[in-house]
Design a protein around this motif. Sequence first.
Motif, mmCIF file in Angstrom:
data_model
loop_
_atom_site.group_PDB
_atom_site.id
_atom_site.type_symbol
_atom_site.label_atom_id
_atom_site.label_comp_id
_atom_site.label_asym_id
_atom_site.label_seq_id
_atom_site.Cartn_x
_atom_site.Cartn_y
_atom_site.Cartn_z
ATOM 1 N N LEU A 1 0.818 -1.203 0.000
ATOM 2 C CA LEU A 1 0.000 0.000 0.000
ATOM 3 C C LEU A 1 0.861 1.265 0.000
ATOM 4 O O LEU A 1 0.540 2.248 -0.676
ATOM 5 C CB LEU A 1 -0.916 -0.020 1.228
ATOM 6 C CG LEU A 1 -2.112 0.927 1.261
ATOM 7 C CD1 LEU A 1 -3.068 0.639 0.106
ATOM 8 C CD2 LEU A 1 -2.848 0.795 2.595
ATOM 9 N N PHE A 2 1.961 1.226 0.735
ATOM 10 C CA PHE A 2 2.785 2.425 0.894
ATOM 11 C C PHE A 2 4.070 2.394 0.065
ATOM 12 O O PHE A 2 4.854 3.339 0.115
ATOM 13 C CB PHE A 2 3.143 2.615 2.374
ATOM 14 C CG PHE A 2 1.958 2.610 3.302
ATOM 15 C CD1 PHE A 2 0.812 3.333 2.982
ATOM 16 C CD2 PHE A 2 1.965 1.883 4.479
ATOM 17 C CE1 PHE A 2 -0.293 3.343 3.820
ATOM 18 C CE2 PHE A 2 0.872 1.874 5.336
ATOM 19 C CZ PHE A 2 -0.256 2.612 5.001
ATOM 20 N N GLN A 3 4.291 1.337 -0.712
ATOM 21 C CA GLN A 3 5.572 1.156 -1.396
ATOM 22 C C GLN A 3 5.909 2.286 -2.352
ATOM 23 O O GLN A 3 7.034 2.810 -2.342
ATOM 24 C CB GLN A 3 5.569 -0.181 -2.159
ATOM 25 C CG GLN A 3 6.916 -0.568 -2.742
ATOM 26 C CD GLN A 3 7.193 0.026 -4.119
ATOM 27 O OE1 GLN A 3 6.248 0.331 -4.870
ATOM 28 N NE2 GLN A 3 8.461 0.193 -4.467
ATOM 29 N N GLU A 4 4.968 2.679 -3.168
ATOM 30 C CA GLU A 4 5.268 3.672 -4.202
ATOM 31 C C GLU A 4 5.714 5.003 -3.595
ATOM 32 O O GLU A 4 6.724 5.580 -4.004
ATOM 33 C CB GLU A 4 4.045 3.892 -5.102
ATOM 34 C CG GLU A 4 4.329 4.836 -6.263
ATOM 35 C CD GLU A 4 3.155 4.952 -7.223
ATOM 36 O OE1 GLU A 4 3.277 5.690 -8.219
ATOM 37 O OE2 GLU A 4 2.115 4.301 -6.976
ATOM 38 N N LYS A 5 4.968 5.491 -2.620
ATOM 39 C CA LYS A 5 5.301 6.763 -1.987
ATOM 40 C C LYS A 5 6.656 6.691 -1.275
ATOM 41 O O LYS A 5 7.506 7.576 -1.411
ATOM 42 C CB LYS A 5 4.215 7.128 -0.973
ATOM 43 C CG LYS A 5 4.457 8.410 -0.185
ATOM 44 C CD LYS A 5 3.958 9.610 -0.905
ATOM 45 C CE LYS A 5 3.988 10.849 -0.038
ATOM 46 N NZ LYS A 5 3.462 12.029 -0.723
ATOM 47 N N VAL A 6 6.859 5.613 -0.531
ATOM 48 C CA VAL A 6 8.105 5.446 0.220
ATOM 49 C C VAL A 6 9.294 5.286 -0.723
ATOM 50 O O VAL A 6 10.349 5.900 -0.544
ATOM 51 C CB VAL A 6 7.996 4.231 1.173
ATOM 52 C CG1 VAL A 6 9.354 3.890 1.778
ATOM 53 C CG2 VAL A 6 6.975 4.515 2.273
ATOM 54 N N SER A 7 9.106 4.462 -1.749
ATOM 55 C CA SER A 7 10.185 4.220 -2.710
ATOM 56 C C SER A 7 10.585 5.489 -3.439
ATOM 57 O O SER A 7 11.774 5.777 -3.620
ATOM 58 C CB SER A 7 9.749 3.149 -3.720
ATOM 59 O OG SER A 7 10.740 2.939 -4.692
ATOM 60 N N ASN A 8 9.601 6.269 -3.859
ATOM 61 C CA ASN A 8 9.898 7.517 -4.567
ATOM 62 C C ASN A 8 10.595 8.532 -3.663
ATOM 63 O O ASN A 8 11.516 9.234 -4.089
ATOM 64 C CB ASN A 8 8.610 8.127 -5.122
ATOM 65 C CG ASN A 8 8.044 7.326 -6.282
ATOM 66 O OD1 ASN A 8 8.755 6.544 -6.910
ATOM 67 N ND2 ASN A 8 6.756 7.489 -6.554
ATOM 68 N N PHE A 9 10.166 8.615 -2.419
ATOM 69 C CA PHE A 9 10.747 9.597 -1.494
ATOM 70 C C PHE A 9 12.204 9.281 -1.178
ATOM 71 O O PHE A 9 13.068 10.166 -1.199
ATOM 72 C CB PHE A 9 9.932 9.643 -0.200
ATOM 73 C CG PHE A 9 10.425 10.659 0.800
ATOM 74 C CD1 PHE A 9 10.039 11.989 0.709
ATOM 75 C CD2 PHE A 9 11.280 10.288 1.837
ATOM 76 C CE1 PHE A 9 10.497 12.935 1.626
ATOM 77 C CE2 PHE A 9 11.747 11.218 2.752
ATOM 78 C CZ PHE A 9 11.350 12.545 2.641
ATOM 79 N N PHE A 10 12.483 8.011 -0.885
ATOM 80 C CA PHE A 10 13.841 7.637 -0.495
ATOM 81 C C PHE A 10 14.720 7.251 -1.685
ATOM 82 O O PHE A 10 15.930 7.099 -1.534
ATOM 83 C CB PHE A 10 13.803 6.485 0.509
ATOM 84 C CG PHE A 10 13.253 6.862 1.858
ATOM 85 C CD1 PHE A 10 13.978 7.673 2.714
ATOM 86 C CD2 PHE A 10 12.008 6.418 2.267
ATOM 87 C CE1 PHE A 10 13.482 8.026 3.964
ATOM 88 C CE2 PHE A 10 11.492 6.761 3.516
ATOM 89 C CZ PHE A 10 12.238 7.568 4.368
ATOM 90 N N GLY A 11 14.103 7.086 -2.866
ATOM 91 C CA GLY A 11 14.877 6.741 -4.051
ATOM 92 C C GLY A 11 15.298 5.289 -4.102
ATOM 93 O O GLY A 11 16.429 4.984 -4.493
ATOM 94 N N TYR A 12 14.380 4.377 -3.740
ATOM 95 C CA TYR A 12 14.684 2.946 -3.726
ATOM 96 C C TYR A 12 13.734 2.190 -4.656
ATOM 97 O O TYR A 12 12.789 1.543 -4.201
ATOM 98 C CB TYR A 12 14.563 2.375 -2.310
ATOM 99 C CG TYR A 12 15.523 2.955 -1.307
ATOM 100 C CD1 TYR A 12 16.754 3.463 -1.708
ATOM 101 C CD2 TYR A 12 15.205 2.981 0.042
ATOM 102 C CE1 TYR A 12 17.645 3.990 -0.781
ATOM 103 C CE2 TYR A 12 16.096 3.504 0.979
ATOM 104 C CZ TYR A 12 17.313 4.012 0.560
ATOM 105 O OH TYR A 12 18.180 4.525 1.482
ATOM 106 N N PRO A 13 13.929 2.237 -5.956
ATOM 107 C CA PRO A 13 13.041 1.515 -6.874
ATOM 108 C C PRO A 13 13.136 0.010 -6.678
ATOM 109 O O PRO A 13 14.223 -0.534 -6.468
ATOM 110 C CB PRO A 13 13.567 1.925 -8.258
ATOM 111 C CG PRO A 13 14.990 2.326 -8.026
ATOM 112 C CD PRO A 13 15.012 2.948 -6.666
ATOM 113 N N GLY A 14 11.985 -0.639 -6.724
ATOM 114 C CA GLY A 14 11.954 -2.093 -6.595
ATOM 115 C C GLY A 14 12.088 -2.606 -5.178
ATOM 116 O O GLY A 14 12.190 -3.807 -4.955
ATOM 117 N N ILE A 15 12.084 -1.678 -4.201
ATOM 118 C CA ILE A 15 12.228 -2.070 -2.789
ATOM 119 C C ILE A 15 10.951 -1.705 -2.034
ATOM 120 O O ILE A 15 10.401 -0.630 -2.212
ATOM 121 C CB ILE A 15 13.432 -1.359 -2.134
ATOM 122 C CG1 ILE A 15 14.732 -1.695 -2.870
ATOM 123 C CG2 ILE A 15 13.532 -1.722 -0.655
ATOM 124 C CD1 ILE A 15 15.127 -3.150 -2.815
ATOM 125 N N ALA A 16 10.482 -2.625 -1.191
ATOM 126 C CA ALA A 16 9.359 -2.349 -0.284
ATOM 127 C C ALA A 16 9.866 -2.511 1.145
ATOM 128 O O ALA A 16 10.621 -3.438 1.436
ATOM 129 C CB ALA A 16 8.203 -3.313 -0.541
#
Length: 447
Positions: free
Chosen positions: A165-180
């Motif tokens: 649910l939160f992966q996209e927002k968190v990944s974009n903010f911290f710059g971690y594509p493909g990571i949950a």
Amino acid sequence: MDVIINLLQWFIGLGSTVFLPLIIFIIALVFGVKPGKAFMSGVTVGIGSIGLNLVLNLLSGSLGAAIQTMGEQYGVALNIMDIGCGVGGPLAFSTTIGILLIPISLLVNFLFVALGLTKTLNVDIWNFWFPAFLGLLVNAVTQNFVFGILATVVAVILQWFLADLFQEKVSNFFGYPGIAITHMMALSGVVFAIPVNWVFDHIPGLNKLNADAETLTKKFGIFGDTVFMGLIIGVVVGIFAGYDIAGIGTLGMSTAAVMKIMPKMVAMFMEGLMPVAEAAKEFTSKRLNGRQVNIGMDAALTVGHPTVMSTSLLLVPISLAIALVLPGNKVLPFGDLAFFTFGICLMIPYFKGNIVRAIIGCSLYLVTMLYMSTWLAPTITEVFALANYDVGTTGLVTSVLCGIWPAGLFVIIANYLGIVGVLGIGVVVIVLMAYFKGIRSKKAVTE
């Protein structure tokens, strides 16, 4: 069964800095990474993990000791001991429930990924301890071992759902594509941060204030720099702890060093993970009809962000002040003070990296955790008793960072509805997973 449990206990006994590289190596091979590159990915992740542990040990050792001294001086009236979440892993993996969760979770996770119910392939085995802890809470409430096992399964399913649910927002903010991020303590804070940030958006003045770490550095120069803030916080804590000049200076420099070194260790961690994340994306694109899979990892990847670090350090004195004046609270933050970063890190993207919003929002969240950890103390104490785990005290114990809504939800439901209610949580989560799967499918078609 005993052989399997003993084997899993041996594996966990290797320590996260050994078994995590092994897991990354194996998963990299499964996703088609060449053996040499897969090996170096695992080793690099291991090095990053060791580096993170060294920095966190520096933080907990230096700042933690000062905090304990402060607690002894100012918290004598608060009679429930905050034993800290650090004992959660050793506690969970010293029990049959915790050990059995490892194979059960991996098997169910692969099944849910294949069915498209989750996009998260969770390899963060060490942090399976929190779903196991929730199962132990249910076991303590119901006095039924099987119910505890079933509750852990429900807990890991909830964990994957929140990670998705939160992966996209968190990944974009911290710059971690493909990571949950699959750390349950970190994920739980987001549920609080979203509505609170909406309120902030509607408060005149506050909704116009932009005070992220980069802006503060530009506006205030050295005084807005996170390293300088770490130095000042360390000095202030040292003064309140009654240290001499040498002790105050050492604590200030240690805290400043953490602020500087932590992002570099996180970067090394990610260096090892990125080849695996990229290979996973390519693998699933070919074999799972283009379905995306994110690698589930520890919240430690996020703690190097300047706003996360600054906020978690500032929460140390704030939390002590709140605990002393909060009516009905019986817990003085103690064992968890050096680890607040894991409870609040994923809230920061939803506060837009704004340190003012983060401090206010996380302080409010801390109030709920203090009340929850006070209320949960008898049940948590019972969990330690069931596991025959010596906590070094005969009184009630708790953990501030375990005083979060999933723990409260599982205890309340188990207490009033038993295992039927706990399984009901699982059913609701699976239905939500299927619903969001349908939304993703429709979105993919339109694109």
